[in-house]
Design a protein around this motif. Structure first.
Motif, PDB file in Angstrom:
ATOM      1  N   UNK A   1     -25.494  11.688  73.322  1.00  0.00           N
ATOM      2  CA  UNK A   1     -24.858  10.978  72.196  1.00  0.00           C
ATOM      3  C   UNK A   1     -23.421  11.412  71.971  1.00  0.00           C
ATOM      4  N   UNK A   2     -23.137  12.679  72.229  1.00  0.00           N
ATOM      5  CA  UNK A   2     -21.794  13.210  71.938  1.00  0.00           C
ATOM      6  C   UNK A   2     -20.749  12.591  72.848  1.00  0.00           C
TER       7      UNK A   2
ATOM      8  N   UNK B   1     -20.731  10.227  68.083  1.00  0.00           N
ATOM      9  CA  UNK B   1     -22.150  10.196  68.415  1.00  0.00           C
ATOM     10  C   UNK B   1     -23.007  10.570  67.214  1.00  0.00           C
ATOM     11  N   UNK B   2     -24.225  10.052  67.178  1.00  0.00           N
ATOM     12  CA  UNK B   2     -25.190  10.392  66.131  1.00  0.00           C
ATOM     13  C   UNK B   2     -26.503  10.746  66.800  1.00  0.00           C
ATOM     14  N   UNK B   3     -27.076  11.889  66.464  1.00  0.00           N
ATOM     15  CA  UNK B   3     -28.347  12.293  67.062  1.00  0.00           C
ATOM     16  C   UNK B   3     -29.153  13.094  66.054  1.00  0.00           C
ATOM     17  N   UNK B   4     -30.471  12.895  66.084  1.00  0.00           N
ATOM     18  CA  UNK B   4     -31.309  13.640  65.157  1.00  0.00           C
ATOM     19  C   UNK B   4     -32.782  13.480  65.486  1.00  0.00           C
ATOM     20  N   UNK B   5     -33.630  14.055  64.619  1.00  0.00           N
ATOM     21  CA  UNK B   5     -35.058  14.062  64.902  1.00  0.00           C
ATOM     22  C   UNK B   5     -35.888  13.924  63.641  1.00  0.00           C
ATOM     23  N   UNK B   6     -37.113  13.463  63.834  1.00  0.00           N
ATOM     24  CA  UNK B   6     -38.152  13.397  62.811  1.00  0.00           C
ATOM     25  C   UNK B   6     -37.597  12.808  61.503  1.00  0.00           C
ATOM     26  N   UNK B   7     -38.030  13.344  60.364  1.00  0.00           N
ATOM     27  CA  UNK B   7     -37.587  12.795  59.089  1.00  0.00           C
ATOM     28  C   UNK B   7     -36.157  13.144  58.740  1.00  0.00           C
TER      29      UNK B   7
ATOM     30  N   UNK C   1     -14.244  11.348  61.617  1.00  0.00           N
ATOM     31  CA  UNK C   1     -13.986  10.312  62.629  1.00  0.00           C
ATOM     32  C   UNK C   1     -13.562  10.926  63.957  1.00  0.00           C
ATOM     33  N   UNK C   2     -13.161  12.179  63.935  1.00  0.00           N
ATOM     34  CA  UNK C   2     -12.666  12.839  65.139  1.00  0.00           C
ATOM     35  C   UNK C   2     -13.719  13.719  65.813  1.00  0.00           C
ATOM     36  N   UNK C   3     -14.915  13.806  65.216  1.00  0.00           N
ATOM     37  CA  UNK C   3     -15.959  14.641  65.810  1.00  0.00           C
ATOM     38  C   UNK C   3     -16.565  13.974  67.041  1.00  0.00           C
ATOM     39  N   UNK C   4     -17.129  14.808  67.909  1.00  0.00           N
ATOM     40  CA  UNK C   4     -17.861  14.286  69.063  1.00  0.00           C
ATOM     41  C   UNK C   4     -19.263  13.833  68.646  1.00  0.00           C
ATOM     42  N   UNK C   5     -19.839  14.534  67.659  1.00  0.00           N
ATOM     43  CA  UNK C   5     -21.249  14.332  67.330  1.00  0.00           C
ATOM     44  C   UNK C   5     -21.518  14.685  65.876  1.00  0.00           C
TER      45      UNK C   5
END
Length: 214
Positions: free
Chosen positions: A212-213, A81-87, A50-54
């Protein structure tokens, strides 16, 4: 204050999750992030997330326990923040609808497999897309079920060559959205790790991670 990121990789090996994790970890560290890397979804039960930036999921075609998915969604709704790619993000947990609601889309097909297609930049004036022109790419052209609330930054158009009934369909490729207090970024590009080094893809992905972060 140093921003912190959590990368969680695993699942189907065909998407090079270990290599993608290493590459994205390097990008984030170059931007000054302190990066933690884990390989089990049970890490989402750690209250520290819960304390992470991303948080960056790289976990294709896997299962996640309901309490783990709930904890991840709660962390993002709280501002992580949540970030990602493809599958790795867009086809991670097929039976976790709350996770898919948060991501804004779910992969369902890539007609023709590896093909040539165009990525059209639809918001060229947006800071995430500035200076990037539409470009040709050879990879899987993702057909996805997507959230109409997404803020779409790039699209692709299907020709119908491999599935005639989708001829002319315009499909989001890159989007961002909000989930509670959290920012969510997704790009369907990057079937294999080496594709992340395509200049346009790398620039879009890096900017998306930073956007996102918190």
């Amino acid at each position: 204050m140093t921003r912190t990121a959590l990368i969680v990789w695993g699942g189907w090996s065909g998407h090079d999750p270990d290599l993608c994790s290493s590459m994205i970890r390097g990008w984030l560290k170059a931007e000054g992030f302190d990066v933690r890397v884990e390989t089990a979804t049970s890490v989402f039960l750690d209250p520290a997330i819960r304390d992470y930036s991303l948080i960056v999921p790289i976990y294709t075609m896997s299962k996640i326990e309901k309490p783990e998915a709930a904890a991840l969604c709660e962390a993002v709704a709280g501002g992580v923040g949540l970030a990602g790619h493809h599958g790795g993000m867009g086809d991670a947990f097929r039976d976790a609808v709350d996770y898919q609601f948060m991501c804004g889309g779910q992969w369902v097909a890539h007609p023709g497999g590896i093909i040539d297609y165009t990525v059209d930049i639809t918001r060229p004036d947006d800071p995430l897309m500035q200076g990037i022109a539409s470009f040709e790419h050879r990879s899987e052209q993702y057909y996805m079920h997507v959230d109409p609330a997404n803020e779409v930054l790039a699209t692709t158009t299907f020709t119908g060559e491999h599935a005639p009934w989708i001829d002319g369909v315009v499909m989001p490729v890159v989007w961002r959205k909000r989930y509670g207090k959290g920012r969510v970024f997704y790009s369907s590009l990057g079937h294999r790790a080496y594709e992340l080094d395509v200049p346009e893809i790398r620039t879009i992905m890096t900017r998306g991670l930073l956007w996102a972060a918190r």
